[in-house]
Write a protein that holds these residues in place. Structure first.
Motif, PDB file in Angstrom:
ATOM      1  N   GLY A  11       0.805  -1.218   0.000  1.00  0.00           N
ATOM      2  CA  GLY A  11       0.000   0.000   0.000  1.00  0.00           C
ATOM      3  C   GLY A  11       0.833   1.261   0.000  1.00  0.00           C
ATOM      4  N   GLN A  12       1.954   1.246   0.712  1.00  0.00           N
ATOM      5  CA  GLN A  12       2.832   2.421   0.738  1.00  0.00           C
ATOM      6  C   GLN A  12       3.396   2.719  -0.649  1.00  0.00           C
ATOM      7  N   LEU A  13       3.812   1.689  -1.343  1.00  0.00           N
ATOM      8  CA  LEU A  13       4.356   1.885  -2.688  1.00  0.00           C
ATOM      9  C   LEU A  13       3.265   2.321  -3.668  1.00  0.00           C
ATOM     10  N   PHE A  14       2.117   1.640  -3.629  1.00  0.00           N
ATOM     11  CA  PHE A  14       1.062   1.922  -4.599  1.00  0.00           C
ATOM     12  C   PHE A  14       0.416   3.284  -4.357  1.00  0.00           C
ATOM     13  N   PHE A  15      -0.043   3.530  -3.126  1.00  0.00           N
ATOM     14  CA  PHE A  15      -0.727   4.792  -2.857  1.00  0.00           C
ATOM     15  C   PHE A  15       0.239   5.975  -2.852  1.00  0.00           C
ATOM     16  N   GLY A  16       1.512   5.727  -2.478  1.00  0.00           N
ATOM     17  CA  GLY A  16       2.494   6.799  -2.567  1.00  0.00           C
ATOM     18  C   GLY A  16       2.662   7.261  -4.004  1.00  0.00           C
ATOM     19  N   TRP A  17       2.778   6.310  -4.928  1.00  0.00           N
ATOM     20  CA  TRP A  17       2.877   6.636  -6.355  1.00  0.00           C
ATOM     21  C   TRP A  17       1.593   7.300  -6.847  1.00  0.00           C
ATOM     22  N   PRO A  73      11.415  12.225   5.066  1.00  0.00           N
ATOM     23  CA  PRO A  73      11.102  11.961   3.651  1.00  0.00           C
ATOM     24  C   PRO A  73       9.982  12.843   3.099  1.00  0.00           C
ATOM     25  N   ALA A  74       9.179  13.438   3.978  1.00  0.00           N
ATOM     26  CA  ALA A  74       8.110  14.327   3.525  1.00  0.00           C
ATOM     27  C   ALA A  74       8.611  15.738   3.277  1.00  0.00           C
ATOM     28  N   GLU A  75       9.915  15.986   3.505  1.00  0.00           N
ATOM     29  CA  GLU A  75      10.434  17.342   3.411  1.00  0.00           C
ATOM     30  C   GLU A  75      11.506  17.536   2.346  1.00  0.00           C
ATOM     31  N   ILE A  76      12.215  16.494   1.957  1.00  0.00           N
ATOM     32  CA  ILE A  76      13.473  16.710   1.221  1.00  0.00           C
ATOM     33  C   ILE A  76      13.392  16.374  -0.269  1.00  0.00           C
ATOM     34  N   PHE A  77      12.269  15.870  -0.748  1.00  0.00           N
ATOM     35  CA  PHE A  77      12.154  15.482  -2.154  1.00  0.00           C
ATOM     36  C   PHE A  77      11.234  16.448  -2.906  1.00  0.00           C
ATOM     37  N   PRO A  78      11.395  16.570  -4.241  1.00  0.00           N
ATOM     38  CA  PRO A  78      10.534  17.454  -5.029  1.00  0.00           C
ATOM     39  C   PRO A  78       9.064  17.075  -4.912  1.00  0.00           C
ATOM     40  N   ALA A  79       8.189  18.067  -5.107  1.00  0.00           N
ATOM     41  CA  ALA A  79       6.746  17.854  -4.926  1.00  0.00           C
ATOM     42  C   ALA A  79       6.222  16.723  -5.799  1.00  0.00           C
ATOM     43  N   ARG A  80       6.723  16.611  -7.042  1.00  0.00           N
ATOM     44  CA  ARG A  80       6.175  15.596  -7.939  1.00  0.00           C
ATOM     45  C   ARG A  80       6.618  14.181  -7.582  1.00  0.00           C
ATOM     46  N   PHE A  81       7.635  14.061  -6.689  1.00  0.00           N
ATOM     47  CA  PHE A  81       8.094  12.748  -6.229  1.00  0.00           C
ATOM     48  C   PHE A  81       7.891  12.558  -4.729  1.00  0.00           C
ATOM     49  N   ARG A  82       7.360  13.564  -4.050  1.00  0.00           N
ATOM     50  CA  ARG A  82       7.373  13.561  -2.577  1.00  0.00           C
ATOM     51  C   ARG A  82       6.612  12.381  -1.990  1.00  0.00           C
ATOM     52  N   SER A  83       5.406  12.178  -2.459  1.00  0.00           N
ATOM     53  CA  SER A  83       4.590  11.076  -1.934  1.00  0.00           C
ATOM     54  C   SER A  83       5.192   9.722  -2.305  1.00  0.00           C
ATOM     55  N   THR A  84       5.705   9.616  -3.533  1.00  0.00           N
ATOM     56  CA  THR A  84       6.317   8.361  -3.983  1.00  0.00           C
ATOM     57  C   THR A  84       7.552   8.022  -3.152  1.00  0.00           C
ATOM     58  N   CYS A  85       8.433   9.008  -2.952  1.00  0.00           N
ATOM     59  CA  CYS A  85       9.663   8.760  -2.203  1.00  0.00           C
ATOM     60  C   CYS A  85       9.379   8.470  -0.730  1.00  0.00           C
ATOM     61  N   HIS A  86       8.362   9.137  -0.186  1.00  0.00           N
ATOM     62  CA  HIS A  86       7.981   8.815   1.186  1.00  0.00           C
ATOM     63  C   HIS A  86       7.445   7.385   1.251  1.00  0.00           C
ATOM     64  N   GLY A  87       6.658   6.997   0.249  1.00  0.00           N
ATOM     65  CA  GLY A  87       6.136   5.631   0.211  1.00  0.00           C
ATOM     66  C   GLY A  87       7.244   4.602   0.103  1.00  0.00           C
ATOM     67  N   ILE A  88       8.272   4.902  -0.714  1.00  0.00           N
ATOM     68  CA  ILE A  88       9.415   3.980  -0.842  1.00  0.00           C
ATOM     69  C   ILE A  88      10.160   3.868   0.489  1.00  0.00           C
TER      70      ILE A  88
END
Length: 534
Positions: A84-90, A429-444
């Motif tokens: 779920g973290q990987l799928f919903f993060g993406w 992880p919710a602070e350091i990645f670009p907006a378009r990857f933020r949720s995905t990288c947090h999920g990873i």
């Protein structure tokens, strides 16, 4: 050279703490309250499941779940959570945070109820059904991690952003405690209405038929807070950072945040379109440019979360085994099924009340004062110290007069997990990645943590139980498996100290400053590619 930040994003960064901040914390935090309740309540009832479904007729001893069944029941939700973290993060980066936010809650509500309704004529069928629904329950819970963190980070101001995200995560402590308190209440109520004898009195009658209702009610109650939060989540506007930086709709972002902040905000659609044409910002996830800018950061967030969760979930899920090993929970044959649920719940609630919950809120209080890096390093360090202090003189702690000392030191490992990496690995992880990857990288990052949780759940189960149950006739002292587990967890925590040096400090910086989204070109992104530690 930095670009001028969009007015709507700057307004969010410099906004004073307002009621909408607390509303967002409560709405997102109730999801984490439910997550923690659903994930950890299973540890309260696993011994009861063994008594009900695996008792050998005529045996003077209570039934227990076979190790493979216990591992599946405890660990299957983590498998679902990882997926779920990987799928919903993406999906949160593709469709928007708000659209996906409600989906996760509905999955959690339905699967909490279904878990309690697990059916079957044979024990294997009941356990298989339970595992099936808990997998999908975990799938919904998994989506809550990247979405709650990302939404809170994108709503918060930069001065208190760490505290706000940590406060959302701190609701996990209340969820753990609520599970224990409810188990105490329901077991007390059933014991009062349907008193059952101990095993010493009557082995065949010690598990009353009504005990089958206890575990089902405990699991199904997790649907209530999730259902209560659904309406509020549906009314939250999409975050301005997603709308402006990903969806490229500056007008909608300005309109949404004007209502939230109650100020007039300029649209600046031209600036958004200009930024979208910048070739230096068009790199994809896992591209060479992404790895150059954020590769070490992603390695740092994934590795530290992986190592932390090996230790944290091992401790949480198998507290009952540790407490039994030191005699804090009496032998199963001296109490009936409902009594056992009560005493396990009481022990876990005490740990949550005295160490888990305070640890979370210490992080909330200090994360924007001393920073993420210092808290994470300190937490891993003290977890290492206390694990070795428990493991090396383990036989000393098993003596009756020393058990209180064991519990105190064991509680301190929870305190420093939560006033430490358990909170910071969620925040950063919710602070350091670009907006378009933020949720995905947090999920990873979160998924790597759940991989660690599975290693902890399955590995600790066998390491802690195998010597105690199969080798005592060969001279192993009681509890040697628990001792080995504590030693292994001490090593894991030490590795966490080392990998923390890959994690950047984001205290007091805007999200765009950390991700490099407000820089003119790639050559000015050196601050983002370095690994600041103070």
């Amino acid at each position: 050279m930095a670009r001028d930040q969009l007015q709507v994003l700057n307004a969010l960064d410099v906004a004073k703490t307002q009621w909408y901040h607390f509303t967002a914390i409560i709405i997102a935090g109730m999801g984490f309250f439910t997550d923690a309740y659903d994930l950890f309540c299973i540890s309260l009832v696993t011994k009861l499941l063994g008594r009900i479904y695996y008792h050998v007729e005529g045996s003077p001893k209570p039934g227990t779940l076979p190790p493979n069944v216990a591992a599946a029941v405890n660990g299957v939700a983590f498998c679902g959570t990882l997926a779920g973290q990987l799928f919903f993060g993406w999906l949160g980066d593709k469709l928007g945070r708000k659209k996906v936010y409600g989906m996760t809650l509905m999955v959690m509500v339905l699967c909490s109820i279904a878990s309690g309704l697990s059916f079957g004529h044979e024990p294997k069928a009941v356990m298989a059904t339970l595992c099936f629904f808990r997998f999908w329950l975990g799938f919904g819970i998994g989506g809550d991690y990247p979405l709650s963190a990302t939404i809170m980070s994108e709503y918060a101001n930069k001065k208190t952003r760490g505290a706000f995200i940590a406060a959302v995560f701190a609701m996990q402590g209340f969820g753990i405690m609520a599970g224990g308190i409810f188990a105490i209440i329901i077991s007390s109520a059933f014991e009062a209405k349907f008193p059952s004898p101990s095993y010493a009195e009557d082995a065949l009658r010690s598990t009353i038929p009504q005990a089958d209702l206890v575990w089902r009610i405990i699991l199904m109650v997790g649907a209530i807070p999730a259902a209560m939060t659904y309406y509020s989540r549906s009314k939250m506007p999409e975050t301005a950072r997603y709308t402006a930086l990903v969806a490229k709709n500056a007008k909608q972002a300005a309109s949404d945040m004007s209502k939230v902040l109650q100020v007039e905000i300029e649209e600046e659609q031209g600036k958004v379109e200009e930024n979208s044409r910048d070739k230096s910002k068009s790199f994809g996830l896992f591209s060479k440019e992404f790895m150059k800018r954020h590769g070490l950061h992603l390695l740092g967030t994934t590795s530290t979360w992986f190592l932390l969760d090996i230790a944290f979930y091992s401790q949480n899920l198998f507290q009952k085994d540790i407490f039994s090993a030191i005699g804090w929970i009496p032998p199963a044959q001296t109490m009936n099924a409902i009594e056992e649920v009560f005493k396990i719940a009481r022990a876990q609630t005490l740990i949550a009340l005295c160490s888990t919950v305070p640890g979370y809120w210490f992080t909330v209080a200090f994360i924007d004062v001393i920073g993420r890096f210092a808290i994470q390093l300190m937490g891993f360090f003290f977890m290492t110290v206390f694990m070795f202090a428990l493991a090396i003189p383990y036989n000393h702690w098993t003596h009756k007069e020393n058990r209180i000392g064991f519990v105190v030191m064991y509680s301190l490992t929870f305190f420093f997990a939560n006033f430490g990496p358990n909170a910071t690995t969620f925040v950063v992880p919710a602070e350091i990645f670009p907006a378009r990857f933020r949720s995905t990288c947090h999920g990873i990052s979160a998924a790597s943590g759940k991989l660690g949780a599975m290693v902890g759940a399955f590995g600790f189960l066998y390491l802690a139980q195998s010597p105690d149950k199969t080798k005592t006739d060969k001279g192993y002292p009681p509890g040697i498996g628990v001792r080995n587990s504590l030693l292994a967890l001490g090593v894991v925590n030490f590795l966490g100290i080392l990998f923390t040096f890959l994690v950047p400090e984001s205290k007091g910086k805007s999200l765009e400053e950390m991700s490099g989204e407000n820089e003119e070109n790639e050559n000015s992104n050196s601050d983002t590619r370095t690994v600041p530690i103070v």
